[in-house]
Each structure stands twice: as structure tokens, then as C-alpha cells.
Design an enzyme around this catalytic site. Structure first.
Site, PDB file in Angstrom:
ATOM      1  N   LYS A  58       0.844  -1.201   0.000  1.00 45.64           N
ATOM      2  CA  LYS A  58       0.000   0.000   0.000  1.00 45.64           C
ATOM      3  C   LYS A  58       0.881   1.254   0.000  1.00 45.64           C
ATOM      4  O   LYS A  58       0.624   2.208  -0.750  1.00 45.64           O
ATOM      5  CB  LYS A  58      -0.924  -0.011   1.232  1.00 45.64           C
ATOM      6  CG  LYS A  58      -2.037  -1.056   1.117  1.00 45.64           C
ATOM      7  CD  LYS A  58      -2.789  -1.254   2.435  1.00 45.64           C
ATOM      8  CE  LYS A  58      -3.805  -2.386   2.296  1.00 45.64           C
ATOM      9  NZ  LYS A  58      -4.521  -2.684   3.539  1.00 45.64           N
ATOM     10  N   GLN A 104      -4.624  -1.481   9.760  1.00 43.67           N
ATOM     11  CA  GLN A 104      -4.458  -2.761   9.061  1.00 43.67           C
ATOM     12  C   GLN A 104      -5.053  -3.902   9.895  1.00 43.67           C
ATOM     13  O   GLN A 104      -4.739  -4.042  11.080  1.00 43.67           O
ATOM     14  CB  GLN A 104      -2.962  -3.008   8.788  1.00 43.67           C
ATOM     15  CG  GLN A 104      -2.693  -4.284   8.011  1.00 43.67           C
ATOM     16  CD  GLN A 104      -3.284  -4.262   6.596  1.00 43.67           C
ATOM     17  OE1 GLN A 104      -3.245  -3.257   5.909  1.00 43.67           O
ATOM     18  NE2 GLN A 104      -3.846  -5.378   6.176  1.00 43.67           N
ATOM     19  N   ASP A 127     -10.928   2.998   4.274  1.00 42.93           N
ATOM     20  CA  ASP A 127     -11.299   1.585   4.106  1.00 42.93           C
ATOM     21  C   ASP A 127     -12.819   1.437   3.971  1.00 42.93           C
ATOM     22  O   ASP A 127     -13.304   0.373   3.572  1.00 42.93           O
ATOM     23  CB  ASP A 127     -10.816   0.761   5.305  1.00 42.93           C
ATOM     24  CG  ASP A 127      -9.566  -0.057   4.979  1.00 42.93           C
ATOM     25  OD1 ASP A 127      -9.283  -0.255   3.780  1.00 42.93           O
ATOM     26  OD2 ASP A 127      -8.890  -0.499   5.923  1.00 42.93           O
TER      27      ASP A 127
END
Ligand code: NAP
Length: 300
Positions: A58, A104, A127
Site C-alpha cells: 500500500k 491494518q 477503508d
């Protein structure tokens, strides 16, 4: 052996590269206008190899398009309260502007994941996991769409795979993949208007359902779950699963949930693992980060 031509391979890496090229232009414009690049802060808890590797890709992808990505690493033993406080301090821009904040997953078992994710302000939630963003998506006025679901819809759109009026079967009902994808594919408009069925571990006679699918998405985490006899000839098969398989020589490789070699003889389109949905997930994260920066700069 079928007399059909093998399925068309849907190349997620190539599509992600095209998305990145467009985003790089947008990011350049933002950076020139606001004298700073969009900024993404990723919280990485502990040292799980898979999580560290996802975070690394990422950050590398962010750098390629000109987004400033910072990874905040904290020990695995960090408790829920400390993680919530950390996310709140990031959201106060104490370590620099944080247009997008991502925690994460998975978090260690002792951490209350929902409490930590809920601490991410909905307008920085790249997200798309915050209940406010899930609610907006379910009402057809999405702001941040969960990246994997958005990536799956994008690949269908770009490949010209018709969703309207078609039967999409999604195996998996998680909040991060299966459910948001079901909302997207059944929403009104381009890339939507499908009739959607969700299967899960309690579904009875799943092969009878999947054989009806014009679009079959596997988002489970079980290698070889989708076999050729579960696939309608000509269907689009999208493999979200990521599973690491150990080989007898001590090496390992990544596979999806679909028995790729057999299913590609039956399907019309198929995504590989790796190189399918994974790169698109990362590209959609960058798109969400650019959107977050833009919304913030407009004060909205
Ligand atoms: P998850 O939260 O564990 O959900 C898995 C889903 O699969 C659950 O709904 C579960 O049903 C269902 N399931 C389990 N066994 C099944 C079976 N035998 N038959 C039918 N359904 C079954 O997983 P997730 O987070 O959605 O992730 C799914 C997979 O996608 C994982 O391999 C993950 O690594 C991968 N993934 C890939 C990307 C990417 O970028 N490519 C992104 C995210 C996730 P129940 O609800 O009944 O338990």
C-alpha cells in the site's frame, strides 16, 4: 475437457496501473493547489508477515502516485484503549495532516477491533468500514466504498461484463468484502442492477446456487472451494480469496479460493491470484485517499 476456449484472464495488475496513472494526475493537481500531497496514515499493530507485506505494497503504491503514506507501527501487545487513543491523535493531525486513516486488519485477538475501527472519523475512513460509510453505501449514496468490493465492481465495469439483470452469486458475507459487494452489485446504475445471492458457511447445496451465477465471486479464504462443477459455462469468476499454501520443499505460494486451472476451462472470464483483485484493492485505497483529501480541502 470442454470445447470452449479458456476464460479471458482479467489482469488486475494492468488495470491497477491504469487507475494509478489517472490518480497520479489528480494527485499532482491537488499537490500544486494545496502545496502538499494527500496523506495516508496506516496503523500497523504487531509483526504479522502478511499484514506487513500488505502495508508495504500500500505504501509503495501510494508513493507511485504521489500520495504521502506514513506507517505507524505499534507493538502487538498494545491494548484497545491505547489504539483508540492513537487513532484519535492521528485524526487530530498531531503527526501531520491525515486525510486518510487505515488500521491494518486483523488486529491481535485481545483488541476490540470494532472499537478501534469506530475511532477512525468517517470522513477519513478510506477503508469504508465505519458504520456511517456502510450506511451511506447501503442507501445508494456511498462516500468511501470498501476497497476490495470497489475493485471487483471496477474490473467488471472495465471488462464490459454486464451486471444489469444478471445473477451475481457472492460466496462470503463479511462486512469488508461480501456484504458491501452485494450492495454495490444490487444498487441502481452502472456496475449494478444485478440480482444478488449471498452464500456463506450455512448455505445449503451451494453448488446448485453457484451454477446459476452469471457472475460468481468467491470471498472466503479456502483454497479450492470453487470447483469447475460449481461454475456455469461462460460465467465471470472473480476470486477474492488469498491463501498461502506450503509446498513440500519448504517454499509457499499464494492461491485464491477457485480451482483456477479447472475453472478457467469453463468460465468466460476469470481473475488470477495473485495479480487479480489484490492490486485493484490497493488502487481503490489510493482513490479513496485522494477523494478524502479532496473532500477535506472543500471542507466537506
Ligand atoms: P471472513 O471475514 O473470514 O469471511 C469469510 C466468509 O466466508 C464468511 O462469510 C464465511 O461464512 C464464509 N465461508 C467460510 N467457509 C465457507 C464455506 N465452506 N462455504 C461457504 N462460505 C464459507 O473473510 P474476508 O475478510 O471476507 O476475506 C475473504 C477472503 O478474501 C480471504 O482469503 C482474504 O484473505 C481475502 N481478501 C482478499 C482481499 C484482496 O485484496 N484480494 C481483500 C480482503 C480479503 P460465515 O459468515 O457463515 O462464517
Amino acid at each position: 475437457m470442454s470445447d470452449r476456449a479458456p476464460a479471458t484472464l482479467l489482469d488486475g495488475r494492468a488495470l491497477a496501473a491504469r487507475i494509478e496513472a489517472t490518480l497520479a494526475d489528480e494527485v499532482r493537481t491537488f499537490t500544486a493547489m494545496f502545496q502538499r500531497p494527500p496523506r495516508l496514515v496506516v496503523v500497523l499493530v504487531g509483526d504479522m508477515a502478511a499484514s506487513a507485506s500488505y502495508v508495504k505494497s500500500k505504501a509503495a503504491a501510494a508513493a507511485r502516485v504521489g500520495i504521502d503514506a506514513e506507517v505507524v507501527r505499534v507493538p502487538a501487545a498494545t491494548d484497545t484503549q491505547a489504539l483508540v487513543a492513537l487513532v484519535q491523535s492521528i485524526a487530530r493531525d498531531e503527526q501531520g495532516p491525515a486525510d486518510g486513516i487505515l488500521v491494518q486488519l486483523p488486529l491481535p485477538a485481545h483488541v476490540d477491533t470494532v472499537a478501534v475501527l469506530d475511532a477512525v472519523p468517517p470522513d477519513r475512513d478510506v477503508d469504508g468500514f465505519h458504520p456511517e460509510n456502510a450506511g451511506l453505501l447501503s442507501q445508494g449514496r456511498a462516500r468511501f466504498i470498501p476497497c476490495t468490493a470497489a475493485g471487483v465492481q471496477r474490473v467488471l465495469l472495465v471488462a464490459g461484463i454486464v451486471t444489469a439483470g444478471r445473477h451475481a452469486v457472492i460466496i462470503g458475507r463479511s462486512d469488508i468484502v461480501g456484504k458491501p459487494l452485494a450492495l454495490l452489485l444490487s444498487a441502481k446504475g452502472p456496475g449494478g442492477d444485478a440480482t444478488v445471492t449471498i452464500c456463506h458457511s450455512r448455505s445449503a447445496d451451494m453448488p446448485a446456487i453457484t451454477r446459476q451465477a452469471d457472475i460468481l465471486v468467491a470471498a472466503v479464504g479456502r483454497p479450492g472451494l470453487v470447483t469447475a462443477d460449481m461454475v456455469k459455462p461462460g460465467a465471470a469468476v472473480i476470486d477474492v480469496g488469498i491463501n498461502r499454501i506450503a509446498a513440500s520443499d519448504g517454499t509457499s505460494r499464494l492461491v485464491g479460493d477457485v480451482d483456477f486451472d479447472a475453472v478457467r476451462e469453463i468460465a468466460g472470464w476469470i481473475t488470477p491470484v495473485p495479480g487479480g483483485v489484490g492490486p485493484l484493492t490497493v488502487a481503490m485505497l489510493l482513490a479513496n485517499t485522494a477523494l478524502a483529501a479532496e473532500l477535506r480541502s472543500r471542507g466537506g
